[in-house]
Design a protein around this motif. Structure first.
Motif, PDB file in Angstrom:
ATOM      1  N   PHE A 162     -25.229  29.199 -12.391  1.00 37.92           N
ATOM      2  CA  PHE A 162     -26.795  29.003 -12.764  1.00 37.92           C
ATOM      3  C   PHE A 162     -27.677  29.972 -13.300  1.00 37.92           C
ATOM      4  O   PHE A 162     -28.972  29.941 -13.087  1.00 37.92           O
ATOM      5  CB  PHE A 162     -27.379  28.318 -11.651  1.00 37.92           C
ATOM      6  N   SER A 163     -27.112  31.142 -13.412  1.00 32.79           N
ATOM      7  CA  SER A 163     -27.690  32.301 -13.862  1.00 32.79           C
ATOM      8  C   SER A 163     -28.914  32.770 -12.951  1.00 32.79           C
ATOM      9  O   SER A 163     -30.142  32.771 -13.396  1.00 32.79           O
ATOM     10  CB  SER A 163     -28.090  32.184 -15.275  1.00 32.79           C
ATOM     11  N   PRO A 164     -28.589  32.810 -11.624  1.00 30.78           N
ATOM     12  CA  PRO A 164     -29.820  33.014 -10.912  1.00 30.78           C
ATOM     13  C   PRO A 164     -30.367  34.486 -10.882  1.00 30.78           C
ATOM     14  O   PRO A 164     -29.812  35.211 -11.408  1.00 30.78           O
ATOM     15  CB  PRO A 164     -28.857  32.771  -9.292  1.00 30.78           C
ATOM     16  N   GLU A 165     -31.385  34.689 -10.291  1.00 27.10           N
ATOM     17  CA  GLU A 165     -32.062  35.943 -10.047  1.00 27.10           C
ATOM     18  C   GLU A 165     -31.203  37.106  -9.364  1.00 27.10           C
ATOM     19  O   GLU A 165     -31.239  38.210  -9.595  1.00 27.10           O
ATOM     20  CB  GLU A 165     -33.530  36.009  -9.182  1.00 27.10           C
ATOM     21  N   LEU A 166     -30.548  36.694  -8.172  1.00 29.09           N
ATOM     22  CA  LEU A 166     -29.651  37.377  -7.268  1.00 29.09           C
ATOM     23  C   LEU A 166     -28.623  36.959  -7.221  1.00 29.09           C
ATOM     24  O   LEU A 166     -28.212  35.822  -6.912  1.00 29.09           O
ATOM     25  CB  LEU A 166     -30.371  37.478  -6.011  1.00 29.09           C
ATOM     26  N   TYR A 167     -27.533  37.799  -7.283  1.00 32.64           N
ATOM     27  CA  TYR A 167     -26.099  37.510  -7.114  1.00 32.64           C
ATOM     28  C   TYR A 167     -25.644  38.222  -6.108  1.00 32.64           C
ATOM     29  O   TYR A 167     -25.930  39.242  -5.735  1.00 32.64           O
ATOM     30  CB  TYR A 167     -25.150  37.928  -8.158  1.00 32.64           C
ATOM     31  N   VAL A 168     -24.929  37.325  -4.842  1.00 31.90           N
ATOM     32  CA  VAL A 168     -24.379  38.045  -3.404  1.00 31.90           C
ATOM     33  C   VAL A 168     -23.111  37.828  -3.423  1.00 31.90           C
ATOM     34  O   VAL A 168     -22.532  36.701  -3.682  1.00 31.90           O
ATOM     35  CB  VAL A 168     -25.211  37.377  -2.429  1.00 31.90           C
ATOM     36  N   LEU A 169     -22.298  39.074  -3.900  1.00 30.06           N
ATOM     37  CA  LEU A 169     -20.951  38.813  -4.190  1.00 30.06           C
ATOM     38  C   LEU A 169     -20.160  39.701  -2.831  1.00 30.06           C
ATOM     39  O   LEU A 169     -20.315  40.792  -2.816  1.00 30.06           O
ATOM     40  CB  LEU A 169     -20.494  39.657  -5.451  1.00 30.06           C
ATOM     41  N   ASP A 170     -19.547  39.054  -2.228  1.00 30.62           N
ATOM     42  CA  ASP A 170     -18.596  39.477  -1.170  1.00 30.62           C
ATOM     43  C   ASP A 170     -17.349  39.844  -1.472  1.00 30.62           C
ATOM     44  O   ASP A 170     -16.439  38.916  -1.631  1.00 30.62           O
ATOM     45  CB  ASP A 170     -18.751  38.632   0.245  1.00 30.62           C
ATOM     46  N   GLU A 171     -17.089  41.052  -1.634  1.00 33.35           N
ATOM     47  CA  GLU A 171     -15.696  41.548  -1.996  1.00 33.35           C
ATOM     48  C   GLU A 171     -15.186  40.823  -3.106  1.00 33.35           C
ATOM     49  O   GLU A 171     -14.224  40.070  -3.263  1.00 33.35           O
ATOM     50  CB  GLU A 171     -14.494  41.477  -0.986  1.00 33.35           C
ATOM     51  N   PRO A 172     -15.954  40.729  -4.462  1.00 33.73           N
ATOM     52  CA  PRO A 172     -15.665  39.887  -5.552  1.00 33.73           C
ATOM     53  C   PRO A 172     -14.351  40.138  -6.266  1.00 33.73           C
ATOM     54  O   PRO A 172     -13.868  39.223  -6.939  1.00 33.73           O
ATOM     55  CB  PRO A 172     -16.674  40.172  -6.571  1.00 33.73           C
TER      56      PRO A 172
ATOM     57  N   ALA B 102     -31.690  28.522  -4.116  1.00 34.58           N
ATOM     58  CA  ALA B 102     -31.308  28.027  -5.556  1.00 34.58           C
ATOM     59  C   ALA B 102     -31.577  29.177  -6.468  1.00 34.58           C
ATOM     60  O   ALA B 102     -31.032  29.017  -7.538  1.00 34.58           O
ATOM     61  CB  ALA B 102     -32.376  26.897  -5.867  1.00 34.58           C
ATOM     62  N   ARG B 103     -32.320  30.257  -5.952  1.00 38.60           N
ATOM     63  CA  ARG B 103     -32.409  31.548  -6.874  1.00 38.60           C
ATOM     64  C   ARG B 103     -31.009  32.494  -6.604  1.00 38.60           C
ATOM     65  O   ARG B 103     -31.280  33.559  -7.147  1.00 38.60           O
ATOM     66  CB  ARG B 103     -33.958  32.269  -6.543  1.00 38.60           C
ATOM     67  N   ILE B 104     -30.134  32.305  -5.910  1.00 38.03           N
ATOM     68  CA  ILE B 104     -29.200  32.948  -5.486  1.00 38.03           C
ATOM     69  C   ILE B 104     -27.743  32.531  -5.786  1.00 38.03           C
ATOM     70  O   ILE B 104     -27.521  31.053  -5.678  1.00 38.03           O
ATOM     71  CB  ILE B 104     -29.380  33.294  -3.774  1.00 38.03           C
ATOM     72  N   GLY B 105     -27.006  33.346  -6.452  1.00 38.24           N
ATOM     73  CA  GLY B 105     -25.327  32.888  -6.572  1.00 38.24           C
ATOM     74  C   GLY B 105     -24.541  33.654  -5.599  1.00 38.24           C
ATOM     75  O   GLY B 105     -24.779  34.847  -5.545  1.00 38.24           O
ATOM     76  N   TYR B 106     -23.849  32.902  -4.826  1.00 37.52           N
ATOM     77  CA  TYR B 106     -22.964  33.405  -3.848  1.00 37.52           C
ATOM     78  C   TYR B 106     -21.559  33.391  -4.205  1.00 37.52           C
ATOM     79  O   TYR B 106     -21.438  32.183  -4.467  1.00 37.52           O
ATOM     80  CB  TYR B 106     -23.497  32.749  -2.312  1.00 37.52           C
ATOM     81  N   MET B 107     -20.930  34.483  -3.951  1.00 44.04           N
ATOM     82  CA  MET B 107     -19.596  34.426  -4.126  1.00 44.04           C
ATOM     83  C   MET B 107     -18.857  34.995  -2.852  1.00 44.04           C
ATOM     84  O   MET B 107     -18.972  36.183  -2.663  1.00 44.04           O
ATOM     85  CB  MET B 107     -18.947  35.388  -5.130  1.00 44.04           C
ATOM     86  N   PRO B 108     -18.399  34.094  -1.860  1.00 46.24           N
ATOM     87  CA  PRO B 108     -17.789  34.550  -0.817  1.00 46.24           C
ATOM     88  C   PRO B 108     -16.420  35.286  -0.834  1.00 46.24           C
ATOM     89  O   PRO B 108     -15.791  35.079  -1.989  1.00 46.24           O
ATOM     90  CB  PRO B 108     -17.564  33.205   0.136  1.00 46.24           C
ATOM     91  N   GLN B 109     -16.142  36.102  -0.003  1.00 46.23           N
ATOM     92  CA  GLN B 109     -14.807  36.730  -0.074  1.00 46.23           C
ATOM     93  C   GLN B 109     -13.647  35.589  -0.346  1.00 46.23           C
ATOM     94  O   GLN B 109     -12.720  35.907  -0.963  1.00 46.23           O
ATOM     95  CB  GLN B 109     -14.484  37.786   1.084  1.00 46.23           C
ATOM     96  N   LEU B 110     -13.577  34.775   0.665  1.00 44.89           N
ATOM     97  CA  LEU B 110     -12.796  33.764   0.910  1.00 44.89           C
ATOM     98  C   LEU B 110     -13.456  32.322   0.643  1.00 44.89           C
ATOM     99  O   LEU B 110     -14.225  31.935   1.614  1.00 44.89           O
ATOM    100  CB  LEU B 110     -12.111  33.553   2.172  1.00 44.89           C
TER     101      LEU B 110
END
Length: 179
Positions: free
Chosen positions: A119-129, A49-57
């Motif tokens: 959600f303005s998380p602590e960590l953003y994980v962005l895969d090929e954003p 819940a503390r991570i924002g994830y943006m998958p490539q697809l």
């Protein structure tokens, strides 16, 4: 490191997406351990819940509208307040009322970004954003990433676009053959 942008780079098949999936517990590593904020990632998935994830697809339900998707994400997170901060700069207001299946790939990628930053998380994980984004939208997203870093948020991103890494990354980790 907190408040920094770290780029994870390497050739295709090096293990970047596998690492991200392991971090999110979408897959489990064969060996070793992962920690998030000093805690070993194990059976308790509440850290996600503390991570924002943006998958490539992104594979969102195509019958939903963008607004339906954002409402569903809010519901899944327990109704936490989140704002579509990127919707206006991306010019998505009218597109959010459209079913995802009829949106262009670039517009779906913008919705993907709005969802990741919801959600303005602590960590953003962005895969090929920036993949699939036009140059203007790519610039908007990169500016937003830098604003999030300035606010103390941490970003882990992958990219094959060296100029993106040069513009965004404070640190670079090179991954080859899973190492």
């Amino acid at each position: 490191a907190r408040g920094r942008v770290t780029a994870l780079v390497g050739p295709y098949g090096a293990g970047k997406t596998t690492f991200i999936k392991s971090l999110l517990r979408l897959t489990r590593p064969d060996e070793g351990t992962l920690t998030f904020d000093g805690t070993v990632i194990g059976s308790d998935d509440s850290y996600r819940a503390r991570i924002g994830y943006m998958p490539q697809l992104a594979r969102f339900p195509a019958n939903l509208t963008g607004m339906d998707l954002l409402a569903l994400l809010r519901d899944l997170r327990g109704g936490e307040a989140g704002s579509e901060r990127l919707a206006e700069p991306f010019g998505l207001q009218s597109a959010l009322g459209t079913r995802l299946r009829v949106l262009s790939g670039g517009t779906r990628q913008k919705v993907n970004a709005v969802a990741a930053f919801l959600f303005s998380p602590e960590l953003y994980v962005l895969d090929e954003p920036t993949a699939g984004l036009d140059p203007v939208s790519s610039g908007i997203l990169k500016e937003h990433i830098l604003r999030e870093r300035a606010e103390g948020h941490t970003v882990l991103l992958t990219s094959h676009i060296m100029s993106d890494i040069d513009e965004l990354a404070d640190d670079v980790i090179y991954l080859a053959d899973g190492r």
